[in-house]
Enzyme design. Structure first.
Site, PDB file in Angstrom:
ATOM      1  N   LYS A  53       0.836  -1.203   0.000  1.00 37.02           N
ATOM      2  CA  LYS A  53       0.000   0.000   0.000  1.00 37.02           C
ATOM      3  C   LYS A  53       0.870   1.252   0.000  1.00 37.02           C
ATOM      4  O   LYS A  53       0.591   2.219  -0.703  1.00 37.02           O
ATOM      5  CB  LYS A  53      -0.943  -0.022   1.215  1.00 37.02           C
ATOM      6  CG  LYS A  53      -2.049  -1.057   1.057  1.00 37.02           C
ATOM      7  CD  LYS A  53      -2.811  -1.336   2.338  1.00 37.02           C
ATOM      8  CE  LYS A  53      -3.767  -2.518   2.137  1.00 37.02           C
ATOM      9  NZ  LYS A  53      -4.433  -2.958   3.357  1.00 37.02           N
ATOM     10  N   GLN A  97      -4.219  -1.570   9.749  1.00 33.84           N
ATOM     11  CA  GLN A  97      -4.128  -2.912   9.164  1.00 33.84           C
ATOM     12  C   GLN A  97      -4.673  -3.954  10.144  1.00 33.84           C
ATOM     13  O   GLN A  97      -4.269  -3.989  11.312  1.00 33.84           O
ATOM     14  CB  GLN A  97      -2.659  -3.228   8.797  1.00 33.84           C
ATOM     15  CG  GLN A  97      -2.489  -4.524   8.048  1.00 33.84           C
ATOM     16  CD  GLN A  97      -3.147  -4.512   6.666  1.00 33.84           C
ATOM     17  OE1 GLN A  97      -3.081  -3.526   5.939  1.00 33.84           O
ATOM     18  NE2 GLN A  97      -3.808  -5.597   6.308  1.00 33.84           N
ATOM     19  N   ASP A 120     -10.739   3.190   4.230  1.00 32.86           N
ATOM     20  CA  ASP A 120     -11.035   1.759   4.066  1.00 32.86           C
ATOM     21  C   ASP A 120     -12.536   1.554   3.860  1.00 32.86           C
ATOM     22  O   ASP A 120     -12.964   0.515   3.354  1.00 32.86           O
ATOM     23  CB  ASP A 120     -10.607   1.001   5.330  1.00 32.86           C
ATOM     24  CG  ASP A 120      -9.436   0.082   5.080  1.00 32.86           C
ATOM     25  OD1 ASP A 120      -9.166  -0.208   3.907  1.00 32.86           O
ATOM     26  OD2 ASP A 120      -8.812  -0.359   6.060  1.00 32.86           O
TER      27      ASP A 120
END
Ligand code: NAP
Length: 289
Positions: A53, A97, A120
């Site tokens: 990412k 994460q 997200d």
């Protein structure tokens, strides 16, 4: 009939190029888009995902602010970091994460991400907005949004289609079903208690498989000409590979390809789209500044 491949790698590359153009335009206005990544513990897969990412951010010109905390971190420590990032104006998106170590409550941490930085798209209010007519959340969750983009950019008509979604998880099945309804598909969601999954699949103009079972969907479950989006990522043994392993989807690709109209491969289908949509969400957040 051999189905046309829906090339997620190529489509994701196009989106990443579009994001870069948007980022360059923002920078010319003096705004530097930034994504904060929070990684707690030493899970090798999580480290790999976060580094992918961050690399994608760098390529798109998005600044990444990386924070690593030890696996022994307390919930208060993780929460304090997320709250600090929440009030940092240089940070337009926060990515925590998952999974988090067991002493840290995932819900408490994710709820602490401000809605305006929930790139997200997992905040309950962002997911909830998908279920309400006339409401638009701040962000759409990345993998489900990636599935919709794959359909759109491959010329698949969603409106009026019979769509079947296999799986009802918070991160893929349920949000993608809501997005398909929003786009005027007629949607059936199958899960582990569904009795006639095969029959339902045979009626699907669009089939989205997100259950995590290798080759679960057989070729003769597919409606001729259907569009198949395979979200599943399953590792199976393969003695012909040096690693002895291979990644496959939830759909028996070789058989389905002979019947479907369009189909995503695994790998190279949905996988690359998740990061592309994360970058798009981060740009979108910075554009609001
Ligand atoms: P999950 O949370 O484990 O959910 C699996 C879903 O599949 C559940 O809703 C479950 O039903 C349903 N299911 C299980 N067995 C079934 C059956 N026999 N028939 C119909 N439905 C069944 O999984 P997830 O997180 O959504 O992930 C699904 C797959 O997508 C995994 O392979 C994952 O690795 C992959 N994935 C890929 C990406 C990406 O490519 N970027 C991102 C996310 C996930 P119940 O609700 O009844 O238990």
């Amino acid at each position: 009939m051999t189905a046309e491949l829906i090339d997620g790698k190529a489509i994701a590359a196009t989106i990443r190029g579009e994001v870069k153009t948007g980022v360059d335009a923002l920078k010319a206005r003096g705004v530097n888009p930034g994504l904060a990544t929070v990684l707690v513990g030493d899970d090798p897969a999580s480290h790999k995902y976060v580094s992918m990412k961050r690399k994608a951010c760098a390529e798109a010109g998005i600044e990444s602010f990386h924070h690593e905390l030890p696996a022994t971190s307390t919930q208060a420590e993780v929460l304090a970091l997320v709250q600090k990032l929440g009030s940092d104006d240089a940070v337009h998106g926060i990515l925590v994460q998952l999974p988090l170590p067991k002493q840290v409550d995932e819900k408490t941490i994710l709820d602490a991400v401000p809605l305006s930085k929930d790139v997200d798209g997992f905040h309950p209010l962002n997911i909830g907005a998908l279920a309400m007519k006339g409401r638009e959340g701040d962000f759409k969750p990345c993998t489900p949004h990636g599935c919709i983009e794959l359909l759109d950019r491959s010329g698949v008509e969603i409106s009026g289609a019979n769509a079947v979604v296999l799986g009802r998880s918070n991160i893929v099945g349920m949000p993608v079903a809501l997005m398909l309804i929003e786009r005027n598909a007629t949607v059936t969601v199958c899960h582990s208690r569904t009795k006639n999954t095969q029959e339902l699949c045979r009626n699907a103009d669009i089939l989205i498989a997100a259950i995590g079972r290798a080759h679960f969907v057989k070729g003769d479950w597919i409606k001729p000409g259907a569009a198949i989006i395979d979200v599943g990522t399953n590792v199976i043994d393969d003695a012909s590979r040096k690693s002895g392993k291979r990644l496959v989807g939830d759909v028996d690709f070789a058989a389905a390809r002979e019947i479907a109209g369009k189909i995503t491969p695994v790998p190279g289908g949905v996988g690359p789209m998740t990061i592309a949509m994360l970058l798009q969400n981060t740009l979108r957040s910075a554009q609001r500044v």
